[in-house]
Design an enzyme around this catalytic site. Structure first.
Site: not given
Ligand code: OXD
Ligand code: MN
Length: 593
Positions: A69, A209, A217, A237, A262, A264-265, A284, A374, A502, A504-505
């Protein structure tokens, strides 16, 4: 096609401006997707991965100048500068149009204009919104089919109603007979532009993207945040996850962390705690509205994941790896000799030979990353093994807790809870994190990223804080989600992470869950509630008392310095900044002294 007169008229006008060779209305079918991918293969943009290893999936390498971005080229073009605020780049809308119209004139020559009707959110949900993206990029059209519900069905739902017009061009017209390049773009003339009053998006010069898939976004955050403020909801977000206890009780949690920190994780976490289950609604973006029962309900407006590949592995995020096992697009990752993908952190051992993301032969001795930091995967959300059964529920899921967090090597404890909603808004407003590769800029320097929305708020951030305060004031306090701040990244004096992270969170999520059901024990500290001794379940975890103490230590001197830095930061917002947040800051300093 469509009976929508406004849509037909707009497409006609934009085609006259951009002069594509042809206009293609996307129906969203598999046959159409296959056709677009074949064209991209023919152009050298896509390479088909080995179907035996990664069925129906493609690799794509971008121009090395177009990999993230571009915040410096992202604009909010409100009529008044103050309505964009100090955190956004502002231009007068008429001036911006006067700059862009000459660029758009003839910009699609030699190319196809794809008309992409798309729904952010399940088709027909009262929380969903419809946009139409016009683009001269087949890469964008292919990615939009994974990331959004798109095509004919969207036009059927749209009928004659208004939509969000989104115009995108890579800014690289072709002369007659000119050979195209695999990744057309125009890095010298990049503009990612939002007109919040007109609710319109114009993007020029980038195929990456976040700059080019305009539903994500640009619409679902920047324009939607404006719509949300006008109509009393929230566009954030945030990831959304469902957490089920061994007793079968389920709560939904959202989490706002800056890009590449993190989300997504966490959304796909496999709990290390026996009997606990995490299910994924989104990784996201969350759109949240109050239901008739006074609770906050969230939908994931997206249909796929556009995740950061490096660091993702069967160990760090098995569910993400399984989500992208087929029907996926990989951008700026490395290619193995067998025709599959690889990136740093995917396997403990580096492969002996690869083709790197800049299409060069690569070995571990090359001294350069094989994949761009990225690099991204685009994968259908429905392929995630832990996708939540309610992820497409048009009503959304009820939210019990909201987490904020970032990467902070010191000071911020593993978790603390706000005293109330207003204090929670304070916590959101001071989110800070080390910069990552998701945007252009120096990786590693700490910057404030309030609510993880710094690059994504479509209006004055001071008004955004006020909106959050106002949303809480209008509701019954007992029904509002509880607000927490997490930091998985605190380090010891030797620079080692104190917390394993990971799976353990899930221990931290368990405490959040218990706080929401009224059971979790807490200590009151000057910065908020932290788990009481013994309240964070660390059974079976190899962590010493000293580390635990350090994870939750409230360093009064350090926090007083932090408060002073927050005061300086708050002063940058000017007169529209809500006084309640200064009240919170004064109260914090008072508790620390
Ligand atoms: C970001 C994405 O940059 O989700 O936040 O791609
Ligand atoms: Mn994002």
């Amino acid at each position: 096609m469509t009976s929508n007169v406004r849509l037909k008229q707009w497409v006609k006008e934009m085609a006259e401006l951009c002069e594509p060779d042809r206009v293609h209305w996307c129906d969203g079918s598999q046959a159409e997707y296959d056709q677009i991918c074949s064209i991209l293969i023919h152009n050298g943009t896509f390479r088909r991965l080995n179907p035996g290893l990664r069925p129906n999936s493609f690799l794509c390498e971008s121009d090395p100048r177009d990999v993230a971005r571009v915040e410096q080229s992202t604009f909010i073009c409100s009529r008044q500068r103050d309505d964009a605020g100090v955190t956004n780049n502002w231009r007068d809308p008429d001036e911006m149009k006067a700059t862009l119209i000459p660029l758009y004139r003839g910009c699609m020559r030699g190319r196809t204009m794809y008309v992409i009707p798309y729904s952010m959110g399940p088709l027909g949900s009262p929380i969903s919104q419809i946009g139409v993206e016009l683009t001269d990029s087949g890469y964008v059209a292919a990615n939009m089919r994974i990331m959004t519900r798109m095509g004919k069905e969207v036009l059927d739902v749209l009928g004659d109603n208004p939509f969000i017009p989104c115009l995108h061009s890579v800014g690289k017209p072709l002369q007659p007979g000119e050979q195209d390049v695999p990744w057309p773009c125009n890095p010298e003339n990049r503009y990612i532009v939002h007109f919040p009053e007109e609710k319109m998006i114009w993007s020029y010069g980038s195929g990456y993207g976040g700059n080019a898939l305009l539903g994500k976004k640009c619409f679902a955050l920047r324009i939607a945040s404006v719509m949300a403020r006008e109509r009393g909801w929230l566009a954030e977000h945030m990831l959304i996850l469902g957490l089920t206890s061994p007793e079968g009780e389920k709560k939904y949690i959202t989490g706002a962390f800056p890009s590449a920190c993190g989300k997504t994780n966490l959304a796909m976490l496999i709990p290390s705690m026996p009997g606990w289950k995490v299910e994924t609604v989104g990784d996201d973006i969350a759109w949240m509205k109050f239901g008739e029962d006074g609770r906050l309900y969230a939908i994931n407006p997206e249909f796929g994941f556009f995740g950061v590949a490096p660091g993702t592995s069967m160990h760090s995020n098995r569910n993400a790896m399984l989500s992208m096992r087929e029907n996926s697009i990989f951008t700026n990752v490395a290619l193995t000799p067998e025709g599959d993908v690889w990136w740093e952190g995917m396997t403990p051992e580096k492969p002996p030979r690869l083709t790197s993301w800049i299409n060069e032969p690569w070995t571990p001795e090359s001294g350069k990353p094989a994949a761009h930091p990225n690099a991204r995967f685009t994968a259908p959300a429905g392929q995630c093994p832990t996708i939540d059964p309610a992820w497409e529920d048009p009503r959304g899921v009820p939210i019990s807790a909201i987490l904020f967090g970032g990467r902070r090597p010191s000071l911020i404890p593993l978790i603390h809870q706000s005293f109330n909603w207003q204090h929670g808004v304070f916590l959101g407003s001071v989110v800070s994190s080390e910069r990552t590769a998701a945007a252009d800029g120096t990786v590693g320097t700490v910057r404030r990223d309030p609510f993880a929305m710094l690059p994504f708020c479509g209006y004055n951030m001071a008004d955004y804080f006020a909106h959050w305060l106002c949303v809480g004031n209008r509701q019954e306090a007992g029904k509002l989600p509880k607000i927490f701040y997490v930091n998985w990244f605190r380090k010891d004096a030797a620079g080692r992470f104190l917390w394993p992270g990971y799976g353990e969170n899930s221990r931290v999520l368990k405490w959040v869950f218990e706080r929401c059901s009224g059971a979790g024990q807490a200590l009151t500290t000057p910065i908020g509630y932290v788990p009481a001794p013994g309240a964070l379940d660390v059974q079976g975890l190899d962590i010493g008392e000293a580390e635990l103490e350090e994870l939750f230590r409230v360093d009064r001197e350090g926090w007083l310095r932090e408060a002073a830095s927050i005061r300086e930061y708050y002063a940058t917002f000017g007169p529209r900044f809500p006084h309640q947040l200064f009240t919170e800051l004064d109260a914090l300093e008072g508790r620390l002294r």
